[in-house]
Design a protein around this motif. Structure first.
Motif, PDB file in Angstrom:
ATOM      1  N   ARG A   1     -47.160 -16.538  16.542  1.00 14.92           N
ATOM      2  CA  ARG A   1     -47.075 -17.898  17.123  1.00 14.92           C
ATOM      3  C   ARG A   1     -45.653 -18.413  17.108  1.00 14.92           C
ATOM      4  NH1 ARG A   1     -52.584 -20.287  14.429  1.00 14.92           N
ATOM      5  NH2 ARG A   1     -53.981 -19.753  16.169  1.00 14.92           N
ATOM      6  N   ALA A   2     -44.974 -18.260  15.965  1.00 14.86           N
ATOM      7  CA  ALA A   2     -43.614 -18.794  15.837  1.00 14.86           C
ATOM      8  C   ALA A   2     -42.635 -18.076  16.770  1.00 14.86           C
ATOM      9  CB  ALA A   2     -43.141 -18.675  14.386  1.00 14.86           C
TER      10      ALA A   2
ATOM     11  N   HIS B   1     -43.582 -16.790  19.649  1.00  9.65           N
ATOM     12  CA  HIS B   1     -44.118 -16.913  21.004  1.00  9.65           C
ATOM     13  C   HIS B   1     -44.413 -15.549  21.623  1.00  9.65           C
ATOM     14  CE1 HIS B   1     -43.096 -21.092  20.549  1.00  9.65           C
ATOM     15  NE2 HIS B   1     -41.829 -20.778  20.354  1.00  9.65           N
ATOM     16  N   VAL B   2     -44.990 -14.651  20.821  1.00  9.21           N
ATOM     17  CA  VAL B   2     -45.418 -13.350  21.346  1.00  9.21           C
ATOM     18  C   VAL B   2     -46.836 -13.089  20.843  1.00  9.21           C
ATOM     19  CG1 VAL B   2     -43.073 -12.386  21.417  1.00  9.21           C
ATOM     20  CG2 VAL B   2     -44.481 -12.064  19.372  1.00  9.21           C
ATOM     21  N   SER B   3     -47.440 -11.992  21.320  1.00 11.55           N
ATOM     22  CA  SER B   3     -48.792 -11.648  20.876  1.00 11.55           C
ATOM     23  C   SER B   3     -48.754 -10.958  19.513  1.00 11.55           C
ATOM     24  CB  SER B   3     -49.457 -10.719  21.898  1.00 11.55           C
ATOM     25  OG  SER B   3     -48.802  -9.463  21.874  1.00 11.55           O
TER      26      SER B   3
ATOM     27  N   ASP C   1     -35.832 -11.301  18.056  1.00 10.58           N
ATOM     28  CA  ASP C   1     -36.562 -12.562  17.921  1.00 10.58           C
ATOM     29  C   ASP C   1     -37.610 -12.464  16.811  1.00 10.58           C
ATOM     30  OD1 ASP C   1     -35.094 -13.574  19.961  1.00 10.58           O
ATOM     31  OD2 ASP C   1     -36.712 -13.588  21.453  1.00 10.58           O
TER      32      ASP C   1
END
Lengths: 310, 310
Positions: free
Chosen positions: A9-10, A12-14, A35
């Motif tokens: 979540r932090a 912004h990926v799966s 990232d």
């Protein structure tokens, strides 16, 4: 406890992407790795390896034991280590460095060993966990280059180039690799119906240069050197005697890691394929951990053309 | 479960001796280490590190992260790694190798990092566990050699030898170590009231040799080389121009690991004290783990006399 989902979540990926970054980083772009690792660092995420380890009765950690003295460590160990680290990571294992005869099994599923000598083999055979050595020893799963095939390649390359005299510069050790390299030269010479000329020296470029200065090389000579250090000494001896390389003097070294590039002319050499060696070492260890019987592997090295052969 | 006492009895030594073999092998003779490790291997003894780890909320494992590309790994990493392994073992820790930007905290109490570049520092600063880098970065505990002091030493050695012309061969990078090495030369020259002469090249002996061939060295010249590879190129250029080293041409390299010995004449060089660097890196990490505040350490390198200075 920070979860994989928190990281996903932090960043912004799966969750799948986070998992790939952790276990198959070769399948993810460098930007995404950066990232996700940034988020992992910030959140202090810990993979639940302990849980996986308990469930499978495994540590997922392999010790690499380097038995050479620190003053005799060859520079190629840095590369072998990186390749082993990469291969183990792909297999889901970490690599623990050891530097002494420490076969303590704490947190370790098996051993990779390099630099083992005669007196170590009894101990290695009595281990209760899988082991793979870099080298050759009957009764212990091992990965080695085919040293004999290597010097056959080197000798045939110089025979094909037509040199009238073909010298072998060997090293004054009775270890299997040294013996096998000499046998490769002898076999190739015998097959070609040529007379052998063999010398044994310390594995040192200065020693090789001094020795060849006294031997009076007179042109039309090829030298099969048991190591690149001896090849480097041969190159210097030839040049200081005014011989043109490779016209008057052809040289093929052995090892092909670092030293051959440092020579004034890049040495033609028989190259140790370290990435392939690391792949086989880890594969043999993983097979043993899976309960399979394994046989030792010999990797045929390749001739790397430099500027010391035509 | 095999106990320490079982090992001691089977090896006919005291429990204290077994403990020393495991934790302070430097205090025990090689013969006793061999005997005890043989028994440890045969019995499959496992040190109860898991218990110690649980009691102290520690893993007793440090990850060493090497961020350089595998094709650019310098041979001295093999030596640095061995020293770090030895130092961590003395502190009761193991060393885990990593080779990518993997800051996952699984089974790890802290990180030692080498080869970090500008883009890595934000990530390193956001870690939730102790880190020590080999290099220099404000805000991150680091161990580095005093590069400036090193080239000051080199420059002063050549000034003392009385060369009329004193050239600096630098490398074409803007990393702090490259800048600081150049500053050391400039400061020493300024202090001596001498005019500087600075060139920037790729860090490659062939590039240095080719560049100096065009520069027409005409004797009574000293060269401060930013690395031993550049020093090696300078040595070859001088000899191919018929200059006598060190009478006509004096050379001081930098790094002092492996390459300086491979040169045709051993290079005088500024030596990176890898054992001392490893000691400081591990000490800074242990202090942080003990909750202490630490400051970065600069180690002054030493001039190692070879045959390229008088």
């Amino acid at each position: 406890m920070v979860s994989l989902l928190d990281v996903a979540r932090a960043a912004h990926v799966s969750k799948m992407t986070v998992s790939r970054v952790l276990n198959h980083p070769d399948q993810v772009s460098p930007e995404i790795i950066a990232d996700v690792q940034q988020v992992i660092a910030e959140l202090g995420y810990v993979q639940n390896r302990a849980g996986r380890a308990l469930a499978n009765n495994r540590h997922y950690n392999i010790a690499f034991i380097l038995l050479d003295d620190i003053n005799e460590i060859e520079p190629y160990y840095a590369h072998l280590l990186m390749h082993l680290t990469d291969e183990l990571r792909h297999a889901g294992y970490t690599l623990e460095m050891r530097h002494d005869r420490n076969f303590d099994l704490t947190n370790v599923d098996g051993f990779l060993v390099s630099g083992a000598r005669g007196s170590d083999f009894e101990l290695l055979q009595s281990l209760t966990v899988p082991v793979v050595i870099y080298g050759t020893e009957p009764g212990i799963p091992s990965v080695d280059i085919d040293n004999k095939a290597g010097t056959q390649l080197a000798t045939n390359a110089l025979l094909d180039a037509g040199y009238a005299r073909l010298i072998y510069l060997g090293i004054d050790m009775s270890e299997p690799f040294a013996i096998n390299r000499e046998v490769g030269y002898r076999d190739a010479m015998l097959t070609a119906g040529r007379t052998t000329e063999i010398y044994h020296l310390p594995n040192d470029e200065h020693a090789a240069q001094a020795f060849l200065a006294d031997l009076n090389l007179c042109g039309n000579t090829g030298i099969v050197a048991a190591t690149d250090r001896l090849g480097l000494g041969a190159l210097r001896a030839g040049r200081s005697q005014g011989l043109t390389v490779p016209t008057d003097l052809g040289i093929v070294g052995f090892d092909g890691i670092y030293i051959h590039q440092l020579a004034e002319l890049p040495l033609t050499t028989i190259q140790q394929p370290l990435a392939t060696i690391a792949q086989h070492m880890v594969a043999l260890l993983m097979k043993q951990l899976a309960g399979e019987t394994v046989t030792s592997v010999y990797v045929v090295p390749e001739l790397l053309h430099g500027a010391t052969t035509a």
